[in-house]
Design a protein around this motif. Structure first.
Motif, PDB file in Angstrom:
ATOM      1  N   PHE A   1      90.414   3.361  78.821  1.00  0.00           N
ATOM      2  CA  PHE A   1      89.475   2.703  77.919  1.00  0.00           C
ATOM      3  C   PHE A   1      88.202   3.315  77.888  1.00  0.00           C
ATOM      4  O   PHE A   1      87.603   3.474  78.636  1.00  0.00           O
ATOM      5  N   ALA A   2      87.698   3.170  76.579  1.00  0.00           N
ATOM      6  CA  ALA A   2      86.459   3.563  76.350  1.00  0.00           C
ATOM      7  C   ALA A   2      85.387   2.256  76.242  1.00  0.00           C
ATOM      8  O   ALA A   2      85.231   1.855  75.200  1.00  0.00           O
ATOM      9  N   TRP A   3      84.911   1.592  77.300  1.00  0.00           N
ATOM     10  CA  TRP A   3      84.315   0.478  77.388  1.00  0.00           C
ATOM     11  C   TRP A   3      83.055   0.689  76.529  1.00  0.00           C
ATOM     12  O   TRP A   3      82.445   1.580  76.360  1.00  0.00           O
ATOM     13  N   ALA A   4      82.344  -0.533  76.090  1.00  0.00           N
ATOM     14  CA  ALA A   4      81.319  -0.751  75.365  1.00  0.00           C
ATOM     15  C   ALA A   4      79.956   0.100  75.952  1.00  0.00           C
ATOM     16  O   ALA A   4      79.182   0.691  75.281  1.00  0.00           O
ATOM     17  N   GLY A   5      79.730  -0.524  77.198  1.00  0.00           N
ATOM     18  CA  GLY A   5      78.856   0.277  77.881  1.00  0.00           C
ATOM     19  C   GLY A   5      78.577   1.600  77.899  1.00  0.00           C
ATOM     20  O   GLY A   5      77.608   2.138  77.745  1.00  0.00           O
ATOM     21  N   GLY A   6      79.841   2.268  78.365  1.00  0.00           N
ATOM     22  CA  GLY A   6      80.010   3.612  78.379  1.00  0.00           C
ATOM     23  C   GLY A   6      79.834   4.329  77.008  1.00  0.00           C
ATOM     24  O   GLY A   6      79.284   5.270  77.119  1.00  0.00           O
ATOM     25  N   GLN A   7      80.216   3.731  75.957  1.00  0.00           N
ATOM     26  CA  GLN A   7      80.246   4.415  74.566  1.00  0.00           C
ATOM     27  C   GLN A   7      78.714   4.389  74.227  1.00  0.00           C
ATOM     28  O   GLN A   7      78.093   5.261  73.806  1.00  0.00           O
ATOM     29  N   GLY A   8      77.992   3.111  74.459  1.00  0.00           N
ATOM     30  CA  GLY A   8      76.652   3.126  74.037  1.00  0.00           C
ATOM     31  C   GLY A   8      75.673   4.335  74.983  1.00  0.00           C
ATOM     32  O   GLY A   8      74.803   4.775  74.421  1.00  0.00           O
ATOM     33  N   LEU A   9      76.004   4.184  76.346  1.00  0.00           N
ATOM     34  CA  LEU A   9      75.501   5.199  76.872  1.00  0.00           C
ATOM     35  C   LEU A   9      75.603   6.720  76.688  1.00  0.00           C
ATOM     36  O   LEU A   9      74.766   7.464  76.652  1.00  0.00           O
TER      37      LEU A   9
ATOM     38  N   ALA B   1     101.845  10.350  79.746  1.00  0.00           N
ATOM     39  CA  ALA B   1     102.805   9.872  78.918  1.00  0.00           C
ATOM     40  C   ALA B   1     102.547   8.356  78.354  1.00  0.00           C
ATOM     41  O   ALA B   1     103.005   7.912  77.339  1.00  0.00           O
ATOM     42  N   ASN B   2     101.464   7.963  78.697  1.00  0.00           N
ATOM     43  CA  ASN B   2     100.976   6.673  78.315  1.00  0.00           C
ATOM     44  C   ASN B   2      99.581   6.652  77.502  1.00  0.00           C
ATOM     45  O   ASN B   2      99.015   5.489  77.189  1.00  0.00           O
ATOM     46  N   THR B   3      99.094   7.782  77.391  1.00  0.00           N
ATOM     47  CA  THR B   3      97.548   7.763  76.438  1.00  0.00           C
ATOM     48  C   THR B   3      97.919   8.757  75.498  1.00  0.00           C
ATOM     49  O   THR B   3      98.872   9.562  75.485  1.00  0.00           O
ATOM     50  N   SER B   4      96.880   8.530  74.533  1.00  0.00           N
ATOM     51  CA  SER B   4      96.773   9.598  73.469  1.00  0.00           C
ATOM     52  C   SER B   4      95.479  10.365  73.277  1.00  0.00           C
ATOM     53  O   SER B   4      94.393   9.544  73.752  1.00  0.00           O
ATOM     54  N   LEU B   5      95.248  11.505  73.020  1.00  0.00           N
ATOM     55  CA  LEU B   5      94.117  12.067  72.905  1.00  0.00           C
ATOM     56  C   LEU B   5      93.589  11.626  71.552  1.00  0.00           C
ATOM     57  O   LEU B   5      93.962  11.763  70.584  1.00  0.00           O
ATOM     58  N   MET B   6      92.183  10.979  71.753  1.00  0.00           N
ATOM     59  CA  MET B   6      91.555  10.276  70.582  1.00  0.00           C
ATOM     60  C   MET B   6      89.938  10.204  70.924  1.00  0.00           C
ATOM     61  O   MET B   6      89.407  10.429  72.002  1.00  0.00           O
ATOM     62  N   ALA B   7      89.250   9.926  69.612  1.00  0.00           N
ATOM     63  CA  ALA B   7      87.930   9.918  69.883  1.00  0.00           C
ATOM     64  C   ALA B   7      87.391   8.543  70.013  1.00  0.00           C
ATOM     65  O   ALA B   7      87.734   7.714  68.996  1.00  0.00           O
ATOM     66  N   PRO B   8      86.495   8.015  70.913  1.00  0.00           N
ATOM     67  CA  PRO B   8      86.002   6.747  70.935  1.00  0.00           C
ATOM     68  C   PRO B   8      85.277   6.535  69.679  1.00  0.00           C
ATOM     69  O   PRO B   8      84.607   7.533  69.135  1.00  0.00           O
ATOM     70  N   PRO B   9      85.349   5.208  68.930  1.00  0.00           N
ATOM     71  CA  PRO B   9      84.811   5.006  67.665  1.00  0.00           C
ATOM     72  C   PRO B   9      83.245   5.185  67.758  1.00  0.00           C
ATOM     73  O   PRO B   9      82.582   5.667  66.636  1.00  0.00           O
TER      74      PRO B   9
ATOM     75  N   LEU C   1      93.183   8.009  75.844  1.00  0.00           N
ATOM     76  CA  LEU C   1      92.802   6.444  75.922  1.00  0.00           C
ATOM     77  C   LEU C   1      94.449   5.926  75.684  1.00  0.00           C
ATOM     78  O   LEU C   1      95.230   6.599  75.209  1.00  0.00           O
ATOM     79  N   ALA C   2      94.327   4.649  75.958  1.00  0.00           N
ATOM     80  CA  ALA C   2      95.515   3.917  75.753  1.00  0.00           C
ATOM     81  C   ALA C   2      95.649   3.667  74.423  1.00  0.00           C
ATOM     82  O   ALA C   2      94.745   2.853  73.800  1.00  0.00           O
ATOM     83  N   SER C   3      96.855   4.048  73.611  1.00  0.00           N
ATOM     84  CA  SER C   3      96.748   3.544  72.323  1.00  0.00           C
ATOM     85  C   SER C   3      97.473   2.398  72.156  1.00  0.00           C
ATOM     86  O   SER C   3      97.151   1.495  71.249  1.00  0.00           O
ATOM     87  N   GLU C   4      98.129   1.634  73.191  1.00  0.00           N
ATOM     88  CA  GLU C   4      98.888   0.394  73.033  1.00  0.00           C
ATOM     89  C   GLU C   4      98.088  -0.293  74.240  1.00  0.00           C
ATOM     90  O   GLU C   4      98.715  -0.254  75.543  1.00  0.00           O
ATOM     91  N   VAL C   5      97.143  -1.050  74.148  1.00  0.00           N
ATOM     92  CA  VAL C   5      96.118  -1.384  75.276  1.00  0.00           C
ATOM     93  C   VAL C   5      97.017  -2.399  75.955  1.00  0.00           C
ATOM     94  O   VAL C   5      97.179  -2.271  77.101  1.00  0.00           O
ATOM     95  N   HIS C   6      97.504  -3.235  75.512  1.00  0.00           N
ATOM     96  CA  HIS C   6      97.885  -4.613  76.142  1.00  0.00           C
ATOM     97  C   HIS C   6      99.316  -3.893  76.947  1.00  0.00           C
ATOM     98  O   HIS C   6      99.725  -4.161  78.069  1.00  0.00           O
ATOM     99  N   ASP C   7     100.232  -3.095  76.339  1.00  0.00           N
ATOM    100  CA  ASP C   7     101.412  -2.561  76.589  1.00  0.00           C
ATOM    101  C   ASP C   7     101.109  -1.757  78.069  1.00  0.00           C
ATOM    102  O   ASP C   7     101.633  -1.909  79.154  1.00  0.00           O
TER     103      ASP C   7
END
Length: 214
Positions: A55-63, A11-19, A28-34
């Protein structure tokens, strides 16, 4: 109050690709703060931690990027993704040909997030919520994205990773310059400029390095 993990996540996330890893799709959360506020308000009473799995954190994306670009790193190996969160790194390892992948996270909702995300990418990822720090592992390779953010936690990891490498395991960490990264114990393998959300970070691009623990 919604307490069913799958219902809440869907209900609170959307299927999307990390950049930085467009080959993979995550819930992932489409409205992060909310979402952050919603989990604090709706779930705090039952003692759940913040939704790091959303969330797709930077360290995880890089790895994950490094693994997909260098599949020989994981091919045919038993891989453990420590502090897995969304399962991004675990999924990358599975896509790159790991023999088996175990995602580990003590967050009780990460199990559902990892399962949903693995299914979305058509890969098999096992999950454990056990606290494995200090224990020997039945694995060849440990992957850890964004884990050096807390002094005491980082100190425990340095001791554990030292023990694992002494046992013959390889430990790779993705880190965007967190305060307690043990740089003197790390060998750089690759560096990326990773897009992140400004709501959670101090900039829109985080210089992220993949390190091999020595």
């Amino acid at each position: 109050m919604v307490t069913d993990p799958e219902t809440f996540i869907l209900a609170n996330t959307s299927l999307m690709a990390p950049p930085h890893v467009p080959e993979i799709r995550l819930r992932l959360a489409s409205e992060v703060h909310d979402l952050w506020l919603k989990t604090e308000e709706d779930l705090q009473e039952i003692g759940l931690p913040p939704p790091f799995w959303a969330f797709a954190w930077a360290g995880g994306q890089g790895l994950a990027r490094y693994i997909l670009d260098h599949p020989e790193t994981v091919a045919g190996k038993r891989v453990l993704d420590f502090a897995s969160g969304s399962g991004l790194v675990a999924i990358a390892a599975a896509l790159a040909g790991a023999d088996s992948v175990l995602a580990v996270d003590i967050d009780p909702w990460a199990a559902t997030a990892v399962r949903l995300n693995a299914e979305a990418n058509g890969v098999a990822v096992r999950f454990s919520s056990d606290d494995l720090i200090g224990h020997s592992l039945d694995a060849d390779l440990v992957l850890a994205g964004d884990v050096f953010y807390d002094r005491d936690f980082a100190a425990a990891l340095v001791e554990w990773f030292t023990s694992l490498t002494a046992d013959g395991l390889t430990v790779l960490a993705g880190d965007p310059g967190r305060s307690y990264r043990p740089t003197e114990r790390l060998e750089p393998l690759a560096t990326y400029q990773v897009p992140v959300t400004r709501v959670l970070e101090d900039s829109e691009i985080k210089k992220t390095t993949v390190w091999k623990f020595r």
